[in-house]
Write a protein that holds these residues in place. Structure first.
Motif, mmCIF file in Angstrom:
data_model
loop_
_atom_site.group_PDB
_atom_site.id
_atom_site.type_symbol
_atom_site.label_atom_id
_atom_site.label_comp_id
_atom_site.label_asym_id
_atom_site.label_seq_id
_atom_site.Cartn_x
_atom_site.Cartn_y
_atom_site.Cartn_z
ATOM 1 N N ARG A 164 0.838 -1.199 0.000
ATOM 2 C CA ARG A 164 0.000 0.000 0.000
ATOM 3 C C ARG A 164 0.880 1.258 0.000
ATOM 4 O O ARG A 164 0.558 2.251 -0.648
ATOM 5 N N ARG A 190 -5.128 3.689 3.641
ATOM 6 C CA ARG A 190 -6.467 3.069 3.636
ATOM 7 C C ARG A 190 -7.431 3.757 2.675
ATOM 8 O O ARG A 190 -8.620 3.463 2.682
ATOM 9 N N ASP A 246 -4.961 -12.909 -6.550
ATOM 10 C CA ASP A 246 -3.822 -13.200 -5.657
ATOM 11 C C ASP A 246 -3.250 -14.598 -5.889
ATOM 12 O O ASP A 246 -2.055 -14.817 -5.736
ATOM 13 N N ASP A 274 2.635 -14.190 1.212
ATOM 14 C CA ASP A 274 3.770 -15.021 0.772
ATOM 15 C C ASP A 274 4.851 -15.108 1.842
ATOM 16 O O ASP A 274 6.009 -15.322 1.529
ATOM 17 N N ARG A 309 -10.561 -11.134 -5.883
ATOM 18 C CA ARG A 309 -9.239 -10.945 -5.260
ATOM 19 C C ARG A 309 -8.539 -12.278 -5.030
ATOM 20 O O ARG A 309 -7.343 -12.398 -5.227
ATOM 21 N N ARG A 332 -1.469 -14.954 -9.796
ATOM 22 C CA ARG A 332 -0.380 -14.108 -10.305
ATOM 23 C C ARG A 332 0.913 -14.933 -10.386
ATOM 24 O O ARG A 332 1.090 -15.899 -9.616
HETATM 25 O O1 DC Z 1 -3.753 -7.283 3.064
HETATM 26 P P1 DC Z 1 -3.940 -5.999 2.262
HETATM 27 O O2 DC Z 1 -5.308 -5.838 1.668
HETATM 28 O O3 DC Z 1 -3.500 -4.773 2.980
HETATM 29 O O4 DC Z 1 -2.941 -6.197 1.028
HETATM 30 C C1 DC Z 1 -2.797 -5.219 0.038
HETATM 31 C C2 DC Z 1 -2.381 -5.865 -1.267
HETATM 32 O O5 DC Z 1 -1.056 -6.369 -1.182
HETATM 33 C C3 DC Z 1 -3.243 -7.025 -1.738
HETATM 34 O O6 DC Z 1 -3.483 -6.853 -3.134
HETATM 35 C C4 DC Z 1 -2.409 -8.248 -1.514
HETATM 36 C C5 DC Z 1 -1.002 -7.732 -1.553
HETATM 37 N N1 DC Z 1 -0.077 -8.401 -0.666
HETATM 38 C C6 DC Z 1 0.826 -9.258 -1.234
HETATM 39 O O7 DC Z 1 0.775 -9.484 -2.441
HETATM 40 N N2 DC Z 1 1.766 -9.869 -0.470
HETATM 41 C C7 DC Z 1 1.822 -9.650 0.851
HETATM 42 N N3 DC Z 1 2.767 -10.248 1.581
HETATM 43 C C8 DC Z 1 0.886 -8.781 1.462
HETATM 44 C C9 DC Z 1 -0.064 -8.170 0.671
#
Ligand code: DC
Length: 250
Positions: A44, A99, A192, A139, A188, A195
């Motif tokens: 973010r 946010r 996620d 991850d 989502r 990808r």
């Molecule tokens: O958990 P969140 O909604 O704040 O995560 C924001 C974005 O970051 C969401 O698209 C997933 C990604 N993310 C990621 O790819 N790897 C992470 N370790 C944490 C979040």
């Protein structure tokens, strides 16, 4: 498990959107006195920094360079205003900016860029090496901290996660529509987990906790029980090592 002297005290918690990772991660870290480290905040932060500097989110090269150039720190809260942690970008507090709906709408593509993931993985390891930490993300167990002594994958059905989100919004007095929340969660999940770089999945040795029939206190208790089982030996060992080092320094 035979602990080594400098083993990291990391609890890795991964899982899909709205699986309760942040509520559980925060409560567990508070109970254990660990840093709560929400790695999503870093994705973010890069997104917010790109938007603030007028960098197009579609410009993969520029966004990747930005991620490598800025320093992001996640610390315990520095202001008592309801935040779970403080996020600094090059020493500027951006916690609440992360946010915004603009960040929400743009963070997924940013988090899919390999150069962004490489830069943030480096920064996440730097922060994890500094303290005892509960790291929450997608991850952590698979890529960032595969050596973490405890890896948890929090799961719940899309319907249950959508129900929890819906309830949360209703409680805040925000009008919401269950079907559209469910569709967004499914989208989502799909994004996620498909990808190319670091897709969402449980590490081979992660403990999968399905929370469909559990409330958040029960999940926190279960994670604390697992922490006790997997980390207590390690924590005693490290405390003794630190004591021994202190004693030899005098
Ligand atoms: O958990 P969140 O909604 O704040 O995560 C924001 C974005 O970051 C969401 O698209 C997933 C990604 N993310 C990621 O790819 N790897 C992470 N370790 C944490 C979040």
């Amino acid at each position: 498990m035979i602990p080594t002297q400098n083993q990291l005290l990391v609890i890795a918690i991964d899982g899909p959107a709205a699986s309760g990772k942040s509520t559980v991660g925060e409560a567990v870290s508070r109970r254990l006195g660990f840093l709560y480290f929400d790695t999503g905040a870093m994705y973010r932060a890069v997104t917010q920094a790109a938007l603030a500097r007028g960098i197009a989110i579609s410009d993969e090269l520029a966004v990747g360079e930005l991620a490598a150039a800025i320093r992001i720190d996640v610390t315990a809260p520095t202001v008592d205003d309801g935040r779970q942690y403080t996020v600094l970008v090059d020493d500027v507090d951006v916690t609440w900016l992360l946010r915004s709906s603009e960040v929400d709408d743009n963070v997924s593509p940013v988090s899919a860029y390999p150069a962004v993931r490489a830069a943030l993985t480096r920064q996440q390891r730097r922060i994890a090496a500094q303290s005892r930490v509960v790291m929450v993300g997608r991850d952590i167990g698979t890529v960032v901290m595969p050596e973490a002594p405890l890896k948890i994958y929090l799961d719940a059905s899309p319907e249950e996660r959508a129900r929890r989100r819906w309830e949360e919004l209703e409680q805040r007095g925000q009008d919401s529509h269950f079907e559209s929340i469910l569709n967004a969660i499914r989208a989502r999940d799909d994004y996620d987990s498909t990808r190319k770089t670091a897709p969402l999945r449980a590490a081979k040795d992660a403990i999968i906790v399905n929370t469909d029939d559990m409330n958040s206190e029960q999940v926190v208790d279960e994670v604390l029980r697992l922490a006790e089982e997997h980390l207590s030996l390690l924590m005693i060992e490290q405390t003794e090592t630190v004591r021994a080092q202190d004693a030899t320094e005098f």
